[in-house]
Design a protein around this motif. Structure first.
Motif, short mmCIF file in Angstrom:
data_model
loop_
_atom_site.label_atom_id
_atom_site.label_comp_id
_atom_site.label_asym_id
_atom_site.label_seq_id
_atom_site.Cartn_x
_atom_site.Cartn_y
_atom_site.Cartn_z
N GLN A 51 -5.56 1.70 -14.21
CA GLN A 51 -6.89 1.94 -13.68
C GLN A 51 -7.00 3.33 -13.06
O GLN A 51 -8.03 4.00 -13.21
CB GLN A 51 -7.26 0.87 -12.66
CG GLN A 51 -7.53 -0.47 -13.28
CD GLN A 51 -7.86 -1.54 -12.26
OE1 GLN A 51 -7.93 -1.28 -11.06
NE2 GLN A 51 -8.08 -2.76 -12.74
N TYR A 52 -5.97 3.76 -12.39
CA TYR A 52 -5.98 5.08 -11.77
C TYR A 52 -6.04 6.19 -12.83
O TYR A 52 -6.80 7.15 -12.68
CB TYR A 52 -4.74 5.26 -10.89
CG TYR A 52 -4.67 6.59 -10.19
CD1 TYR A 52 -5.53 6.89 -9.15
CD2 TYR A 52 -3.75 7.55 -10.57
CE1 TYR A 52 -5.49 8.12 -8.51
CE2 TYR A 52 -3.69 8.78 -9.94
CZ TYR A 52 -4.55 9.05 -8.90
OH TYR A 52 -4.51 10.28 -8.27
N LEU A 53 -5.30 6.03 -13.89
CA LEU A 53 -5.29 7.05 -14.94
C LEU A 53 -6.57 7.05 -15.77
O LEU A 53 -6.93 8.09 -16.34
CB LEU A 53 -4.07 6.87 -15.84
CG LEU A 53 -2.72 7.13 -15.20
CD1 LEU A 53 -1.59 6.79 -16.16
CD2 LEU A 53 -2.62 8.55 -14.70
N LYS A 54 -7.27 5.93 -15.82
CA LYS A 54 -8.50 5.85 -16.61
C LYS A 54 -9.74 6.19 -15.79
O LYS A 54 -10.85 6.10 -16.32
CB LYS A 54 -8.65 4.43 -17.18
CG LYS A 54 -7.67 4.14 -18.27
CD LYS A 54 -7.87 2.74 -18.80
CE LYS A 54 -6.85 2.43 -19.87
NZ LYS A 54 -6.98 1.06 -20.38
N THR A 105 0.82 -1.21 0.00
CA THR A 105 0.00 0.00 0.00
C THR A 105 0.85 1.26 0.00
O THR A 105 0.58 2.21 -0.76
CB THR A 105 -0.94 0.00 1.22
OG1 THR A 105 -1.76 -1.18 1.16
CG2 THR A 105 -1.83 1.23 1.24
N ARG A 106 1.88 1.28 0.81
CA ARG A 106 2.73 2.47 0.91
C ARG A 106 3.41 2.78 -0.42
O ARG A 106 3.43 3.93 -0.88
CB ARG A 106 3.78 2.29 2.00
CG ARG A 106 4.70 3.49 2.14
CD ARG A 106 5.65 3.33 3.28
NE ARG A 106 4.85 3.44 4.52
CZ ARG A 106 5.29 3.11 5.71
NH1 ARG A 106 6.50 2.63 5.86
NH2 ARG A 106 4.54 3.24 6.76
N LEU A 117 3.67 5.74 -5.61
CA LEU A 117 3.66 5.66 -7.07
C LEU A 117 2.57 6.56 -7.67
O LEU A 117 2.82 7.28 -8.63
CB LEU A 117 3.44 4.22 -7.52
CG LEU A 117 3.27 3.98 -9.02
CD1 LEU A 117 4.60 4.19 -9.74
CD2 LEU A 117 2.75 2.58 -9.26
N LEU A 118 1.38 6.52 -7.08
CA LEU A 118 0.25 7.28 -7.61
C LEU A 118 0.21 8.72 -7.11
O LEU A 118 -0.51 9.54 -7.66
CB LEU A 118 -1.06 6.58 -7.25
CG LEU A 118 -1.24 5.15 -7.78
CD1 LEU A 118 -2.55 4.58 -7.29
CD2 LEU A 118 -1.15 5.11 -9.29
N LEU A 143 -1.11 -2.40 -13.72
CA LEU A 143 -2.57 -2.42 -13.76
C LEU A 143 -3.18 -1.34 -12.89
O LEU A 143 -4.16 -0.69 -13.28
CB LEU A 143 -3.09 -3.80 -13.36
CG LEU A 143 -2.69 -4.95 -14.29
CD1 LEU A 143 -3.19 -6.28 -13.74
CD2 LEU A 143 -3.21 -4.72 -15.69
N VAL A 144 -2.62 -1.14 -11.69
CA VAL A 144 -3.17 -0.12 -10.80
C VAL A 144 -2.94 1.27 -11.40
O VAL A 144 -3.81 2.14 -11.31
CB VAL A 144 -2.62 -0.24 -9.36
CG1 VAL A 144 -1.21 0.28 -9.23
CG2 VAL A 144 -3.54 0.46 -8.38
#
Length: 90
Positions: free
Chosen positions: A83-86, A34-35, A40-41, A79-80
């Motif tokens: 999904q975050y960018l979309k 998670t950290r 990253l995001l 993948l994360v």
């Protein structure tokens, strides 16, 4: 000529072995905690939990490696991010 060819083949085999070893290491490093995912995001832990709750982050992008009552998620790096960018509003 035969000895030169054998040396080149041996060199190529060792290089291929190194590439395969690197790929197997990269596969395990694709899963972040998670950290690292928040870093990253560029979001907070709470924001990440909200994205999971609303279904923005879902499916193959996350795995629960904890228990049903106490979730410990691992996130697939690519993948994360996709999904975050979309997500809606981007």
């Amino acid at each position: 000529m035969d000895q030169t060819l054998q040396l080149r083949i041996a060199s190529l085999e060792s290089k291929l072995d190194a590439v395969l070893a690197k790929l197997s290491v990269d596969e395990s490093s694709q899963w972040l905690d998670t950290r690292a995912t928040c870093s990253l995001l560029g979001i907070t832990d709470r924001h990440l939990r909200n994205l999971i709750a609303e279904g923005t982050i879902h499916g193959e992008a996350l795995r629960n490696v904890g228990t049903v009552k106490k979730h410990r998620y691992r996130f697939h790096r690519e993948l994360v991010m996709n999904q975050y960018l979309k997500r809606k509003g981007i």
